[in-house]
Design a protein around this motif. Structure first.
Motif, PDB file in Angstrom:
ATOM      1  N   LYS A 126      -9.716 -23.368  21.216  1.00  0.00           N
ATOM      2  CA  LYS A 126     -11.078 -22.811  21.205  1.00  0.00           C
ATOM      3  C   LYS A 126     -12.106 -23.923  21.051  1.00  0.00           C
ATOM      4  N   PHE A 127     -11.789 -24.923  20.240  1.00  0.00           N
ATOM      5  CA  PHE A 127     -12.695 -26.052  20.030  1.00  0.00           C
ATOM      6  C   PHE A 127     -12.469 -27.144  21.079  1.00  0.00           C
ATOM      7  N   LEU A 128     -11.198 -27.331  21.466  1.00  0.00           N
ATOM      8  CA  LEU A 128     -10.857 -28.470  22.323  1.00  0.00           C
ATOM      9  C   LEU A 128     -11.367 -28.303  23.749  1.00  0.00           C
ATOM     10  N   THR A 129     -11.289 -27.092  24.290  1.00  0.00           N
ATOM     11  CA  THR A 129     -11.676 -26.885  25.689  1.00  0.00           C
ATOM     12  C   THR A 129     -13.128 -27.285  25.960  1.00  0.00           C
ATOM     13  N   PRO A 130     -14.120 -26.746  25.218  1.00  0.00           N
ATOM     14  CA  PRO A 130     -15.499 -27.201  25.463  1.00  0.00           C
ATOM     15  C   PRO A 130     -15.730 -28.645  25.062  1.00  0.00           C
ATOM     16  N   LEU A 131     -14.964 -29.126  24.085  1.00  0.00           N
ATOM     17  CA  LEU A 131     -15.129 -30.512  23.647  1.00  0.00           C
ATOM     18  C   LEU A 131     -14.774 -31.475  24.767  1.00  0.00           C
ATOM     19  N   LEU A 132     -13.645 -31.258  25.433  1.00  0.00           N
ATOM     20  CA  LEU A 132     -13.235 -32.147  26.518  1.00  0.00           C
ATOM     21  C   LEU A 132     -14.105 -31.961  27.754  1.00  0.00           C
TER      22      LEU A 132
ATOM     23  N   GLU B 263     -22.748 -31.454  24.209  1.00  0.00           N
ATOM     24  CA  GLU B 263     -22.661 -32.904  24.049  1.00  0.00           C
ATOM     25  C   GLU B 263     -23.314 -33.334  22.732  1.00  0.00           C
ATOM     26  N   HIS B 264     -23.885 -32.366  22.022  1.00  0.00           N
ATOM     27  CA  HIS B 264     -24.560 -32.671  20.760  1.00  0.00           C
ATOM     28  C   HIS B 264     -23.554 -33.250  19.755  1.00  0.00           C
ATOM     29  N   PRO B 265     -23.930 -34.307  19.039  1.00  0.00           N
ATOM     30  CA  PRO B 265     -22.992 -34.942  18.093  1.00  0.00           C
ATOM     31  C   PRO B 265     -22.428 -33.982  17.046  1.00  0.00           C
ATOM     32  N   TYR B 266     -23.233 -33.003  16.591  1.00  0.00           N
ATOM     33  CA  TYR B 266     -22.722 -32.103  15.566  1.00  0.00           C
ATOM     34  C   TYR B 266     -21.628 -31.187  16.104  1.00  0.00           C
ATOM     35  N   PHE B 267     -21.690 -30.841  17.392  1.00  0.00           N
ATOM     36  CA  PHE B 267     -20.621 -30.015  17.944  1.00  0.00           C
ATOM     37  C   PHE B 267     -19.314 -30.800  17.984  1.00  0.00           C
ATOM     38  N   SER B 268     -19.373 -32.022  18.518  1.00  0.00           N
ATOM     39  CA  SER B 268     -18.148 -32.821  18.609  1.00  0.00           C
ATOM     40  C   SER B 268     -17.605 -33.141  17.222  1.00  0.00           C
ATOM     41  N   ARG B 269     -18.490 -33.385  16.266  1.00  0.00           N
ATOM     42  CA  ARG B 269     -18.053 -33.705  14.907  1.00  0.00           C
ATOM     43  C   ARG B 269     -17.318 -32.523  14.271  1.00  0.00           C
ATOM     44  N   ALA B 270     -17.884 -31.329  14.381  1.00  0.00           N
ATOM     45  CA  ALA B 270     -17.253 -30.145  13.807  1.00  0.00           C
ATOM     46  C   ALA B 270     -15.982 -29.787  14.562  1.00  0.00           C
ATOM     47  N   ALA B 271     -16.009 -29.888  15.889  1.00  0.00           N
ATOM     48  CA  ALA B 271     -14.846 -29.522  16.696  1.00  0.00           C
ATOM     49  C   ALA B 271     -13.663 -30.449  16.414  1.00  0.00           C
ATOM     50  N   ILE B 272     -13.926 -31.742  16.344  1.00  0.00           N
ATOM     51  CA  ILE B 272     -12.848 -32.705  16.083  1.00  0.00           C
ATOM     52  C   ILE B 272     -12.246 -32.471  14.703  1.00  0.00           C
ATOM     53  N   SER B 273     -13.087 -32.202  13.710  1.00  0.00           N
ATOM     54  CA  SER B 273     -12.577 -31.939  12.361  1.00  0.00           C
ATOM     55  C   SER B 273     -11.729 -30.671  12.330  1.00  0.00           C
ATOM     56  N   ALA B 274     -12.186 -29.618  13.000  1.00  0.00           N
ATOM     57  CA  ALA B 274     -11.431 -28.368  13.037  1.00  0.00           C
ATOM     58  C   ALA B 274     -10.089 -28.572  13.723  1.00  0.00           C
ATOM     59  N   ILE B 275     -10.061 -29.316  14.818  1.00  0.00           N
ATOM     60  CA  ILE B 275      -8.809 -29.572  15.537  1.00  0.00           C
ATOM     61  C   ILE B 275      -7.843 -30.335  14.651  1.00  0.00           C
TER      62      ILE B 275
ATOM     63  N   LYS C 207     -13.844 -22.356   8.001  1.00  0.00           N
ATOM     64  CA  LYS C 207     -14.935 -21.367   7.994  1.00  0.00           C
ATOM     65  C   LYS C 207     -16.255 -22.043   8.371  1.00  0.00           C
ATOM     66  N   ARG C 208     -16.498 -23.222   7.816  1.00  0.00           N
ATOM     67  CA  ARG C 208     -17.748 -23.938   8.093  1.00  0.00           C
ATOM     68  C   ARG C 208     -17.782 -24.471   9.530  1.00  0.00           C
ATOM     69  N   PHE C 209     -16.670 -25.025   9.989  1.00  0.00           N
ATOM     70  CA  PHE C 209     -16.665 -25.571  11.343  1.00  0.00           C
ATOM     71  C   PHE C 209     -16.787 -24.458  12.376  1.00  0.00           C
ATOM     72  N   THR C 210     -16.212 -23.305  12.066  1.00  0.00           N
ATOM     73  CA  THR C 210     -16.375 -22.154  12.961  1.00  0.00           C
ATOM     74  C   THR C 210     -17.829 -21.696  12.972  1.00  0.00           C
ATOM     75  N   ALA C 211     -18.501 -21.802  11.825  1.00  0.00           N
ATOM     76  CA  ALA C 211     -19.922 -21.444  11.761  1.00  0.00           C
ATOM     77  C   ALA C 211     -20.744 -22.358  12.659  1.00  0.00           C
ATOM     78  N   VAL C 212     -20.414 -23.659  12.688  1.00  0.00           N
ATOM     79  CA  VAL C 212     -21.114 -24.591  13.581  1.00  0.00           C
ATOM     80  C   VAL C 212     -20.845 -24.217  15.040  1.00  0.00           C
ATOM     81  N   TYR C 213     -19.602 -23.882  15.342  1.00  0.00           N
ATOM     82  CA  TYR C 213     -19.257 -23.439  16.701  1.00  0.00           C
ATOM     83  C   TYR C 213     -20.083 -22.214  17.086  1.00  0.00           C
TER      84      TYR C 213
END
Length: 854
Positions: free
Chosen positions: A672-678, A571-583, A527-533
Motif C-alpha cells: 500500500k505504501f510501496l506502490t505509490p512510493l516507487l 514526491e513530497h518528502p513527508y510522504f516518502s519519509r512516512a512510507a519508508i518508515s511504515a515499510i 497508526k501515525r504513518f497511516t495517518a500521513v498516508y
C-alpha cells in the motif's frame, strides 16, 4: 426519476420521492429515510426510491449495506438512469473511479441530456486525468441546455472548462480557439473591473506563450496590459517576453519597473542582469548594479546580500564586513541563516570567521557609511547599546561553530553560554544551545533546554512546536502532545492529536510515529504513518472541490498550477519519509515474532521466550486499552462527538493500531505504501532499497532486481546497494528449485553484467571493503554481507563492528547505526557493553550510549 419509474407511483408517492431528493441534498438523512420507507411500503420494488435510500444509507456510513440495496434497485429498474447514477456515486465514494465512470456512462446512455450525470462524469475524468474523455464531456455540456432551457454556451465557465481540458491535453491551439470563440460571442466588452474577464485574458496569454509564439503572446498582452487587474503578473509576463525576444532595452525598463515595486525579489535582479547583458564574470558591473539598488533601498536586504555570492578577495571581505556589522548592530537573529549558504566556499567561510572573531576581540574597524563613528544607516550607536552588538556576535559565532562545515561544539557551547549569561531571557539563544546539545548527542538535555526556551515565551507557536519536536526526538510523546495542545482547539474530537491530524500537521504526526517506532511500539507507529498516508489521500480527493469552484470563480491559472502540483503530490518528502518508515516496520513484522513492537531479545527464538514476549505485549495492550477506555468515558460525559463544524466524527475503533500490527500479511500491507512510493519517487534511493527488501521477501526476484538496478543507477557505491547486490546473487544461487526458464533468462539478462553466475561472492565483498575501508557505513555493509555468506563469522563480525569506532571519520550517526546493527544481530551482551563503553568514551554526552547509572 425516469418516466417509467414515475408511472409506477401515484401523485402522493411522487411528491414523497421529490422530498427524498430534497432531504438528501440538505443532509436531512433521517427525514429522507422516513419518506423512502413510506414510498417503499406502497411500492416495495421501486428502483429509484431504493437507489435514493441506498445513497442516504451510504451518507450515514453504511457503505456495504448501500451497495446491496443499490444492486437490488438495479435488478428492479435496470433501465433507470437514477439507479445507475447512484451506483456510480457509490463507487466514487469508495474511490473506485473506473467503476464509477462505467456506471455514469451507462446512465448517460439511458438519459443523454442529464446535466448532473454529465458534470459528475466530467469531474471523475479530470480527477483521473482522462483528458480526451474530459474534452468530450465538456464539449457535450457546452452544446446542451440547462433544465430551464438556457443554452450552456451562454456561460463563460463552460467555455473556460473546455479550454482547460484542451490545454491540459496539450491541444494549445484548440484551447486558444475556444477562448477566442467565447470572446467573439460577447455583445459588449466587459468592464475593466471584471476580475473574471481579466483572469481569462491572462490565462489565454499563458496558452499562447506555451505554444512558443512569444511575439504573438507579447502583442496579445499589450492589448490589455494597462487595464488588467493583476498588475504584477502582467508586468512579469511582459518583462519575460521582452527578454526572450532579445528586446533588451525594453526588458531592462520592464525589470526596473518591477524592482521599483519590489526590490527584495531576486528573480527581478536576475532578469535585469540578463537584459543588461552582464556576465557572471563581470563582478564590477554586477556590484555597480546592486550598489545602485542598495542606495535606493537602504533598509532592504537583497541588494546587499546577493553581491556576497560573486565578490572575491578584498572586495568580498569589505562587503561582508559591512553587511555583518550592519546586521549584528541591529541584532537581526537570522544573520547566520542568511550567511551560511556562502560556506560552500572555504575561502569565504574563513573570511567570515575571521571577521566575526575580530568583532568578538574588538579588533575590527567599525564602518559608518562614510563616517568614522559607530553608526548604522546614519543612527549613531551609543555606548549603552554596544553590549547588544557584542552579544549578537556571540550568538552568530555560536551558530557558526555549530554548523557542520565549521563544527567545534565545545567552542560553540562556550559562546552561547556567554550570550545566555548576558541576556538570559532571549529565546533564540536557548534554542541554539538546544541544537548544540542535539549535535553532541545529548537528546535528553537538548529537549530540556528547548522546553526552557518555550517557557520564556509561552505565546509563541514556533518555539512551542520546536519544544514538542525535541521532546519527540527524546521519545517524550505525552509531553509533546501536551505542549501541542496549548495551541489546538479545545473542543476538537480526539483531543489535541485529533485536531493535529484534522489540521494535517504532518511534521508532528511523522515525528510522533518515528518516536513510537524507536520505542518498539509498532502499532502506534503504523497508526501515525497511516495517518500521513491518509492526509495525502485527502489532498488527492480534495481536488474535487476545486474542479468546479475554480472554474466558477475564474481562478484558472491557479487551478492549472494546482493540478500540475497534484500530479507530483507523492514526491513530497513527508510522504516518502512516512512510507519508508511504515515499510520497514512491516519488514520487521515479517522477519520475526513480534506483537505490538515487543521483540524477543533472544538468539534461539525458543518457544518459551516467544511466549514471554507475547505475554508482555498483551499486558501493554490491555493497559493502553484501559487508558483509552477511561478517556472515552470522560468524553462521553463531557459531550457529544461532534467537531467544531457540527459534524459527528467517526469513532476510531483501533486507536492503538493493534489491528495494523497484528496483520497476517505484512508484505501485502507494505505494498500500500510501496506502490505509490516507487511510482512517484523513482530517484529516491531509500525507496528503491526498501522496495528490494519487500520484493525479495515476496520472491518477486525480477521486481527486486529492477529496484536494485535503479538504486545502483542513482549511487553504485552506496553500501546498501552493494549488500543487496550480493544478497540477490546469493539468494538466486541458493534456491531449492530452479526458476522457470523464461524468468531465469530475463533475470540473468539484466543481472549477469552486474555479477555473473558462479562469481566468488566473498572475494567481491572483500574487494568492496578494500575500496571503502575508511567509511563506517561501507564497513557495516561488508560485515552484514559477510554474516549472510558465512553465519559462522558472527563473533568476528561483532568484534569488527566495535573496531569501526576507531575510524577517523566516524560520526555520531555512524556509531548509532553500529549499535543498531549489534541489536539486530542480537549480539552477546559483552560485545554490546564493550561497544557502548567505547562509544561513551568518545561521545560522553550522547544519551544513547549512557548507562542507567549515568
Amino acid at each position: 426519476m425516469s418516466q417509467q419509474q414515475q408511472m409506477q407511483l401515484g401523485a402522493k408517492e411522487r411528491s414523497l420521492f421529490a422530498q427524498i431528493v430534497k432531504h438528501y441534498e440538505s443532509k436531512q438523512y433521517k427525514k429522507g429515510l422516513k419518506c423512502a420507507e413510506q414510498v417503499l411500503r406502497k411500492s416495495p420494488k421501486h428502483g429509484d426510491t431504493q437507489a435514493m435510500k441506498a445513497l442516504i444509507i451510504n451518507a450515514q456510513g453504511n457503505t456495504d449495506e448501500a451497495f446491496v440495496l443499490c444492486k437490488e434497485a438495479l435488478k428492479n429498474a435496470m433501465k433507470s438512469h437514477v439507479c445507475w447514477h447512484v451506483y456510480g456515486l457509490l463507487w466514487r465514494c469508495i474511490k473506485n473511479y473506473e467503476e464509477a465512470i462505467k456506471a455514469y456512462k451507462f446512465a448517460l446512455k439511458l438519459e443523454p441530456d442529464s446535466q448532473q450525470i454529465l458534470r459528475d462524469l466530467a469531474l471523475l475524468q479530470i480527477q483521473m486525468r482522462d483528458y480526451q474523455g474530459y474534452i468530450q464531456s465538456r464539449r457535450t455540456i457546452l452544446q446542451s441546455k440547462t433544465p430551464n432551457g438556457q443554452k450552456n454556451s451562454n456561460y463563460r465557465l463552460n467555455w473556460t472548462a473546455l479550454a482547460v481540458a484542451q490545454h491540459l491535453a496539450g491541444d494549445l491551439y484548440d484551447a486558444e480557439r475556444t477562448l477566442t470563440t467565447f470572446e467573439e460571442t460577447l455583445r459588449s466588452t466587459p468592464p475593466n473591473t471584471d476580475n473574471e474577464h481579466s483572469e481569462a485574458l491572462l490565462y489565454k496569454n499563458t496558452i499562447i506563450a506555451e505554444t512558443g509564439e512569444t511575439e504573438r503572446a507579447l502583442e496579445h498582452l499589450e492589448a490589455f496590459f494597462k487595464s488588467n487587474l493583476d498588475r504584477t503578473a502582467a508586468m512579469e509576463m511582459r518583462a519575460h517576453y521582452l527578454l526572450q525576444l532579445d528586446r533588451r532595452e525594453e526588458a531592462e525598463k520592464a525589470y526596473r519597473a518591477l524592482l521599483d515595486r519590489n526590490a527584495e525579489y531576486r528573480a527581478y535582479y536576475d532578469g535585469l542582469r540578463k537584459a543588461m547583458k552582464i556576465e557572471d564574470s563581470d563582478t564590477q558591473s554586477l556590484k555597480t548594479l546592486y550598489d545602485e539598488y542598495a542606495k535606493k533601498n537602504p533598509r532592504g536586504d537583497t541588494a546587499k546580500r546577493v553581491p556576497l555570492e560573486f565578490l572575491q578577495g578584498d572586495e568580498f571581505r569589505e562587503a561582508a564586513d559591512q553587511y555583518l556589522q550592519q546586521m549584528l548592530y541591529k541584532g537581526v537573529p537570522s544573520t547566520f541563516a542568511n550567511i551560511k549558504a556562502l560556506y560552500s566556499d572555504s575561502t569565504k567561510r574563513k573570511t567570515v570567521q575571521s571577521l566575526a572573531e575580530s568583532y568578538l576581540s574588538n579588533t575590527h574597524s567599525p564602518l559608518a557609511n562614510g563616517s568614522a563613528k559607530k553608526t548604522v544607516n546614519g543612527d549613531e550607536k551609543s555606548e549603552a547599546k554596544q553590549p547588544s552588538f557584542d552579544v549578537s556576535v556571540l550568538y552568530f559565532l555560536a551558530q557558526h561553530y555549530n554548523y557542520h562545515l565549521t563544527r567545534d561544539l565545545a567552542r560553540s557551547m562556550e559562546l552561547i553560554d556567554k550570550a545566555i549569561e548576558a541576556q538570559p531571557d532571549e529565546v533564540n539563544y536557548h534554542m541554539t544551545k538546544a541544537r548544540i546539545l542535539k549535535h553532541r548527542g545529548n537528546i535528553q538535555k537538548a529537549s530540556e533546554t528547548m522546553e526552557k526556551a518555550r517557557s520564556l515565551d509561552e505565546r509563541d507557536r514556533y518555539i512551542n512546536t520546536k519544544a514538542a519536536k525535541y521532546q519527540l526526538r527524546n521519545d517524550e510523546n505525552e509531553a509533546a502532545i501536551t505542549n501541542m495542545g496549548k495551541f489546538t482547539r479545545k473542543e476538537a474530537v480526539g483531543g489535541p492529536l485529533g485536531d493535529l491530524i484534522d489540521m494535517q500537521c504532518m511534521w508532528y504526526v511523522t515525528e510522533d510515529g518515528e518516536a513510537y517506532m524507536r520505542q518498539g511500539n509498532f502499532g502506534l507507529a503504523l497508526k501515525r504513518f497511516t495517518a500521513v498516508y491518509d492526509i495525502f489521500e485527502t489532498w488527492q480527493e480534495d481536488q474535487f472541490d476545486f474542479h468546479t469552484f475554480s472554474i466558477r470563480k475564474g481562478q484558472i491559472r491557479a487551478y492549472v498550477d494546482m493540478l500540475r502540483w497534484e500530479d507530483h503530490l507523492r514526491e513530497h518528502p513527508y510522504f516518502s519519509r512516512a512510507a519508508i518508515s511504515a515499510i520497514r516496520i512491516y519488514l520487521r513484522l515479517f522477519d520475526g515474532p513480534k506483537m505490538n513492537g515487543v521483540n524477543g531479545e533472544h538468539k534461539d527464538g525458543g518457544a518459551n521466550e516467544r511466549k514471554k514476549a507475547q505475554k508482555k505485549a498483551r499486558k501493554a495492550q490491555e493497559k493502553q486499552e484501559q487508558i483509552h477506555a477511561e478517556k472515552k468515558d470522560a468524553k462521553k460525559t463531557a459531550g457529544t462527538g461532534a467537531g467544531a463544524d457540527g459534524e459527528v466524527k467517526k469513532e476510531d475503533t483501533d486507536p492503538q493500531g493493534i489491528t495494523l500490527v497484528q496483520t497476517t500479511e505484512p508484505l501485502v500491507d507494505a505494498m500500500k505504501f510501496l506502490t505509490p512510493l516507487l511510482e512517484h519517487n523513482p530517484k529516491n534511493i531509500e525507496a528503491q532499497h526498501v522496495g528490494f527488501d519487500v520484493f525479495i521477501r515476496r520472491r518477486k526476484y525480477l521486481l527486486a532486481l529492477r529496484c536494485l538496478l535503479a538504486a545502483r543507477s542513482i549511487d553504485s557505491s552506496h553500501p546498501l546497494s552493494h549488500e543487496q547486490t550480493i544478497r540477490l546473487r546469493h539468494t538466486l544461487q541458493s534456491l531449492p528449485e530452479p526458476l522457470p526458464p523464461q524468468l531465469s533468462e530475463a533475470l540473468e539478462g539484466e543481472f549477469s553484467p552486474v555479477i555473473p553466475p558462479g562469481a566468488d561472492l566473498p572475494k567481491l565483498n572483500s574487494d568492496f571493503l578494500a575500496g571503502h575501508s575508511d567509511s563506517a557505513a561501507h564497513v557495516r555493509a561488508f560485515l552484514r554481507t559477510r554474516q549472510l555468506l558465512d553465519p559462522k563469522s558472527a563473533d568476528e563480525n561483532q568484534k569488527d563492528v566495535i573496531r569501526t569506532l576507531a575510524l577517523p571519520l566516524v560520526s555520531l550517526k555512524d556509531v548509532v547505526s553500529g549499535l543498531e546493527l549489534l541489536n539486530d544481530w542480537h549480539a552477546e551482551s559483552r560485545y554490546r557493553n564493550d561497544y557502548m563503553a567505547a562509544a561513551h568514551e568518545r561521545w560522553p554526552e550522547a544519551t544513547v550510549f549512557m548507562s542507567t547509572k549515568d
